[in-house]
Motif scaffolding. Structure first.
Motif, PDB file in Angstrom:
ATOM      1  N   ARG A  52       0.803  -1.222   0.000  1.00 20.17           N
ATOM      2  CA  ARG A  52       0.000   0.000   0.000  1.00 20.17           C
ATOM      3  C   ARG A  52       0.835   1.270   0.000  1.00 20.17           C
ATOM      4  N   GLU A  53       0.358   2.241  -0.754  1.00 19.40           N
ATOM      5  CA  GLU A  53       0.998   3.560  -0.744  1.00 19.40           C
ATOM      6  C   GLU A  53       0.580   4.315   0.504  1.00 19.40           C
ATOM      7  N   TRP A  54       1.396   5.277   0.888  1.00 18.68           N
ATOM      8  CA  TRP A  54       1.029   6.188   1.955  1.00 18.68           C
ATOM      9  C   TRP A  54       1.465   7.584   1.570  1.00 18.68           C
ATOM     10  N   ASP A  55       0.829   8.560   2.166  1.00 21.22           N
ATOM     11  CA  ASP A  55       1.112   9.964   1.871  1.00 21.22           C
ATOM     12  C   ASP A  55       2.039  10.547   2.928  1.00 21.22           C
ATOM     13  N   VAL A  56       2.908  11.415   2.491  1.00 22.48           N
ATOM     14  CA  VAL A  56       3.844  12.071   3.399  1.00 22.48           C
ATOM     15  C   VAL A  56       4.101  13.496   2.905  1.00 22.48           C
ATOM     16  N   PRO A  57       4.131  14.461   3.828  1.00 20.83           N
ATOM     17  CA  PRO A  57       4.491  15.821   3.417  1.00 20.83           C
ATOM     18  C   PRO A  57       5.935  15.838   2.915  1.00 20.83           C
ATOM     19  N   PRO A  58       6.224  16.590   1.870  1.00 17.72           N
ATOM     20  CA  PRO A  58       7.584  16.593   1.306  1.00 17.72           C
ATOM     21  C   PRO A  58       8.660  17.013   2.299  1.00 17.72           C
ATOM     22  N   GLU A  59       8.307  17.814   3.279  1.00 13.41           N
ATOM     23  CA  GLU A  59       9.318  18.226   4.260  1.00 13.41           C
ATOM     24  C   GLU A  59       9.678  17.101   5.225  1.00 13.41           C
ATOM     25  N   ASP A  60       8.940  16.004   5.194  1.00 13.40           N
ATOM     26  CA  ASP A  60       9.202  14.878   6.083  1.00 13.40           C
ATOM     27  C   ASP A  60       9.898  13.718   5.386  1.00 13.40           C
ATOM     28  N   VAL A  61      10.547  13.964   4.240  1.00  9.27           N
ATOM     29  CA  VAL A  61      11.333  12.923   3.586  1.00  9.27           C
ATOM     30  C   VAL A  61      12.797  13.327   3.561  1.00  9.27           C
ATOM     31  N   ARG A  62      13.638  12.323   3.488  1.00  4.58           N
ATOM     32  CA  ARG A  62      15.083  12.552   3.374  1.00  4.58           C
ATOM     33  C   ARG A  62      15.658  11.488   2.453  1.00  4.58           C
ATOM     34  N   THR A  63      16.880  11.717   2.013  1.00  7.68           N
ATOM     35  CA  THR A  63      17.554  10.720   1.191  1.00  7.68           C
ATOM     36  C   THR A  63      17.956   9.548   2.081  1.00  7.68           C
ATOM     37  N   PRO A  64      17.929   8.331   1.553  1.00 11.45           N
ATOM     38  CA  PRO A  64      18.319   7.179   2.360  1.00 11.45           C
ATOM     39  C   PRO A  64      19.831   7.112   2.543  1.00 11.45           C
ATOM     40  N   THR A  65      20.241   6.511   3.641  1.00  8.35           N
ATOM     41  CA  THR A  65      21.663   6.239   3.830  1.00  8.35           C
ATOM     42  C   THR A  65      22.045   5.101   2.891  1.00  8.35           C
ATOM     43  N   PRO A  66      23.333   4.903   2.637  1.00 11.96           N
ATOM     44  CA  PRO A  66      23.738   3.770   1.793  1.00 11.96           C
ATOM     45  C   PRO A  66      23.227   2.425   2.341  1.00 11.96           C
ATOM     46  N   THR A  67      23.210   2.273   3.644  1.00 12.34           N
ATOM     47  CA  THR A  67      22.715   1.038   4.262  1.00 12.34           C
ATOM     48  C   THR A  67      21.226   0.860   4.001  1.00 12.34           C
ATOM     49  N   GLU A  68      20.435   1.931   4.149  1.00 18.28           N
ATOM     50  CA  GLU A  68      18.993   1.859   3.898  1.00 18.28           C
ATOM     51  C   GLU A  68      18.710   1.540   2.428  1.00 18.28           C
ATOM     52  N   GLU A  69      19.495   2.147   1.549  1.00 18.70           N
ATOM     53  CA  GLU A  69      19.301   1.906   0.119  1.00 18.70           C
ATOM     54  C   GLU A  69      19.616   0.452  -0.235  1.00 18.70           C
ATOM     55  N   LEU A  70      20.724  -0.073   0.285  1.00 18.86           N
ATOM     56  CA  LEU A  70      21.092  -1.457   0.018  1.00 18.86           C
ATOM     57  C   LEU A  70      20.043  -2.419   0.581  1.00 18.86           C
ATOM     58  N   SER A  71      19.564  -2.153   1.782  1.00 18.65           N
ATOM     59  CA  SER A  71      18.537  -2.999   2.393  1.00 18.65           C
ATOM     60  C   SER A  71      17.275  -3.041   1.542  1.00 18.65           C
ATOM     61  N   ALA A  72      16.873  -1.901   1.005  1.00 19.04           N
ATOM     62  CA  ALA A  72      15.683  -1.844   0.153  1.00 19.04           C
ATOM     63  C   ALA A  72      15.903  -2.649  -1.125  1.00 19.04           C
ATOM     64  N   LYS A  73      17.077  -2.546  -1.710  1.00 18.38           N
ATOM     65  CA  LYS A  73      17.368  -3.282  -2.937  1.00 18.38           C
ATOM     66  C   LYS A  73      17.412  -4.792  -2.682  1.00 18.38           C
ATOM     67  N   VAL A  74      17.939  -5.197  -1.539  1.00 16.18           N
ATOM     68  CA  VAL A  74      17.967  -6.619  -1.186  1.00 16.18           C
ATOM     69  C   VAL A  74      16.541  -7.129  -0.978  1.00 16.18           C
ATOM     70  N   ALA A  75      15.693  -6.332  -0.344  1.00 14.85           N
ATOM     71  CA  ALA A  75      14.296  -6.736  -0.133  1.00 14.85           C
ATOM     72  C   ALA A  75      13.583  -6.950  -1.464  1.00 14.85           C
ATOM     73  N   VAL A  76      13.841  -6.076  -2.427  1.00 17.01           N
ATOM     74  CA  VAL A  76      13.239  -6.222  -3.753  1.00 17.01           C
ATOM     75  C   VAL A  76      13.746  -7.503  -4.422  1.00 17.01           C
ATOM     76  N   ALA A  77      15.051  -7.757  -4.347  1.00 13.90           N
ATOM     77  CA  ALA A  77      15.618  -8.963  -4.956  1.00 13.90           C
ATOM     78  C   ALA A  77      15.073 -10.218  -4.288  1.00 13.90           C
ATOM     79  N   ASN A  78      14.959 -10.198  -2.970  1.00 17.74           N
ATOM     80  CA  ASN A  78      14.417 -11.355  -2.262  1.00 17.74           C
ATOM     81  C   ASN A  78      12.977 -11.629  -2.657  1.00 17.74           C
ATOM     82  N   ARG A  79      12.209 -10.589  -2.835  1.00 22.09           N
ATOM     83  CA  ARG A  79      10.828 -10.788  -3.250  1.00 22.09           C
ATOM     84  C   ARG A  79      10.770 -11.386  -4.650  1.00 22.09           C
ATOM     85  N   ARG A  80      11.655 -10.895  -5.510  1.00 24.12           N
ATOM     86  CA  ARG A  80      11.697 -11.408  -6.875  1.00 24.12           C
ATOM     87  C   ARG A  80      11.985 -12.901  -6.874  1.00 24.12           C
TER      88      ARG A  80
END
Length: 83
Positions: A52-80
């Protein structure tokens, strides 16, 4: 391509203007999400693995750390690979 109209600073004070498909972190919850677009003044984020999507005000987002980015990519690969 969807571009935010209001640039926002990340944790390091750098300006963040995420486009569609950009990976960002919701500062309120700590969840990593992919920018799907925007409705009004809110960004619509979806978990990298899908769900599910969720809404967030733009001032409440930040760029991911390298660790967060890698974790997200691994989660996508695992799902695949259904792990």
């Amino acid at each position: 391509m969807v571009t935010m109209t209001v640039p926002t600073p990340d944790a390091d004070g750098h300006t963040v203007s995420p486009d569609a498909d950009a990976l960002v972190v919701d500062r309120r919850s700590g969840k990593v999400g992919v920018v799907m677009g925007h409705v009004g003044s809110y960004l619509q984020l979806r978990p990298p693995r899908g769900d599910r999507e969720w809404d967030v005000p733009p001032e409440d987002v930040r760029t991911p750390t390298p660790t967060e980015e890698l974790s997200a990519k691994v989660a996508v690969a695992n799902r695949r690979w259904r792990r």
